[in-house]
Design an enzyme around this catalytic site. Structure first.
Site, PDB file in Angstrom:
ATOM      1  N   GLU A  20      52.107  48.785 -26.312  1.00  0.00           N
ATOM      2  CA  GLU A  20      51.907  47.470 -26.927  1.00  0.00           C
ATOM      3  C   GLU A  20      52.759  46.403 -26.243  1.00  0.00           C
ATOM      4  OE1 GLU A  20      49.755  46.345 -29.017  1.00  0.00           O
ATOM      5  OE2 GLU A  20      48.961  48.128 -29.996  1.00  0.00           O
ATOM      6  N   ASP A  64      49.839  38.222 -31.225  1.00  0.00           N
ATOM      7  CA  ASP A  64      50.562  39.457 -31.530  1.00  0.00           C
ATOM      8  C   ASP A  64      52.011  39.274 -31.113  1.00  0.00           C
ATOM      9  OD1 ASP A  64      48.157  40.608 -32.345  1.00  0.00           O
ATOM     10  OD2 ASP A  64      47.746  41.412 -30.353  1.00  0.00           O
TER      11      ASP A  64
END
Length: 147
Positions: A53, A70
């Site tokens: 991520e 994000d």
């Protein structure tokens, strides 16, 4: 003395900056925060997710095509989980500013991740985990770490 004060004031903002964790360092921090076996997911799952991520970077941000962003080491989304003040219709289900997810202290990220993983989708909420970690030997991510 004045020079020392100027020097301290120049470096003070750096204390609030994020951090790029080492693999084992992050594993230990996540374990301290109670992620090992949380909702049935081993520590290796969490470390693997963080790797793919954010590359272990607490300051990582990524803008999405829907206008959301994000944030942080686990790339927590502003549409659902935090408020960045610019995502229309943000639900802010973790009740935190997204900026809290960019700290070198991963407490806010872990607490929010616990809410996310408790949802019906579990770790499938993380695309990188689904695509890169699920069904693999995630224990390899903590192998050799002194935990």
């Amino acid at each position: 003395m004045r020079s020392l004060l100027v020097l301290v004031l120049c470096f003070l903002p750096l204390a609030a900056l994020g951090k790029v964790y080492g693999r084992c360092e992050l594993a230990a921090a996540m374990k301290r925060h109670g992620l090992d076996k949380y909702q049935g997911y081993s520590l290796g799952n969490w470390v693997c997710a963080a790797k793919f991520e954010s590359n272990f970077n607490t300051q990582a941000t990524n803008r999405n095509t829907d206008g959301s962003t994000d944030y942080g080491i686990l790339q927590i989304n502003s549409r659902w989980w935090c408020n960045d003040g610019r995502t229309p219709g943000s639900r802010n289900l973790c009740n935190i500013p997204c900026s809290a997810l960019l700290s070198s202290d991963i407490t806010a990220s872990v607490n929010c991740a616990k809410k996310i993983v408790s949802d019906v989708h579990g770790m499938n909420a993380w695309v990188a985990w689904r695509n890169r970690c699920k069904g693999t030997d995630v224990n390899a991510w903590i192998r050799g770490c002194r935990l």
